[in-house]
Design an enzyme around this catalytic site. Sequence first.
Site, mmCIF file in Angstrom:
data_model
loop_
_atom_site.group_PDB
_atom_site.id
_atom_site.type_symbol
_atom_site.label_atom_id
_atom_site.label_comp_id
_atom_site.label_asym_id
_atom_site.label_seq_id
_atom_site.Cartn_x
_atom_site.Cartn_y
_atom_site.Cartn_z
ATOM 1 N N ARG A 1 0.603 -1.131 -0.209
ATOM 2 C CA ARG A 1 -0.127 0.042 0.092
ATOM 3 C C ARG A 1 0.657 1.176 0.130
ATOM 4 O O ARG A 1 2.013 1.692 0.757
ATOM 5 C CB ARG A 1 -0.862 0.131 1.190
ATOM 6 C CG ARG A 1 -0.027 0.462 2.547
ATOM 7 C CD ARG A 1 -1.349 0.480 3.148
ATOM 8 N NE ARG A 1 -1.081 0.705 4.624
ATOM 9 C CZ ARG A 1 -0.036 1.809 5.452
ATOM 10 N NH1 ARG A 1 -0.110 2.800 5.118
ATOM 11 N NH2 ARG A 1 0.180 1.592 6.892
ATOM 12 N N GLU B 1 4.599 -5.595 6.371
ATOM 13 C CA GLU B 1 5.600 -4.873 7.001
ATOM 14 C C GLU B 1 6.185 -5.146 7.425
ATOM 15 O O GLU B 1 7.603 -5.423 8.286
ATOM 16 C CB GLU B 1 4.852 -4.142 8.799
ATOM 17 C CG GLU B 1 3.674 -3.202 8.593
ATOM 18 C CD GLU B 1 3.311 -2.051 9.381
ATOM 19 O OE1 GLU B 1 4.311 -2.614 11.073
ATOM 20 O OE2 GLU B 1 2.597 -1.312 9.724
ATOM 21 N N ASP C 1 9.411 7.185 12.096
ATOM 22 C CA ASP C 1 8.111 7.804 11.236
ATOM 23 C C ASP C 1 8.581 8.513 10.104
ATOM 24 O O ASP C 1 9.248 9.118 9.701
ATOM 25 C CB ASP C 1 7.153 7.384 12.075
ATOM 26 C CG ASP C 1 5.757 6.431 10.864
ATOM 27 O OD1 ASP C 1 5.928 7.464 10.421
ATOM 28 O OD2 ASP C 1 4.561 5.653 11.889
#
Length: 284
Positions: free
Chosen positions: A102, A123, A199
């Site tokens: 994605r 992941e 992140d």
Amino acid sequence: MTPPVLRTELLAEAGGELLEGPCWDAGRARLLVVDILRSERVTYDWGTGDVSRGSGGDMPSAWIPRRGGGSVVATRAAILLLDGDGAVERSIPFEADRPENRANDARCDPRGRLWAGTMALEEKEPTGALYRLDGGPPERVIGDATISNGLGWSPDARRMYYIDSPTRRVDVLDYDLDAGVPRDRRALADVSAFDGVPDGLAVDAEGGVWVAFFDGGAVRRFSPGGEHVATIALPAARPTSCAFAGPGLDRLVITTARAPDRTGGDLYVCDPGVRGLAVSAYAG
Ligand code: BGC
Ligand code: CA
């Protein structure tokens, strides 16, 4: 010397699952956010403080204004170009042949090229990549990413920052702005000593790089030389990204994800003491 710890406050309860991709929309004085797992686009109205949610396409991961009005959204299998009313003008296939992946973080360089990454839904495997959209179809520029994440440019645009979360590094590349080509990827900072994984990120006008630490309950600022110089402590375990917002671009908004300890899913804000770089809109 221990870097100073900055305070943060709740900006808005958003009741989200995986809030991500915050982006200041100066033209409409609002913050654009996505909730990837709820497949929603979320807006925070800067003037009224109202939060509104709407359908966002399949797993939207970033939502950015377009230069000529309207916006662009990265979704699971398509980059959507929206008009000013939010209607889809064009849908550009984006790894449509890779159902195991994605989209994830995306940002525009100062010339308005869109950089968007992908990641494996699980992941685990490095099946993701980082793409550049410069008018035509997405071009794969960096491969073998597991969780393609934070993106940004230095104030002079001669450096690009990039994070693949499981590497637990913040990387830097030399950036040729005329060509839109990054080169010589290396670590700016090894952040494996901190809790969580790096992140999303945002760059300030002094070149400081603010990085959200997912599962680390903090956003940390790194100098252009890679030194850890400040920490924002959060009451939520999973900050996902941050963006400078407000008419003066002097507030740092932090998105969070709902964590197993039930914290998160809301928007937080901090006065970082420095302004952000102007947000680059998509030129396409
Ligand atoms: C992704 C999450 C992931 C997190 C930490 C985020 O950008 O959207 O799915 O768990 O990064 O790596
Ligand atoms: Ca992210």
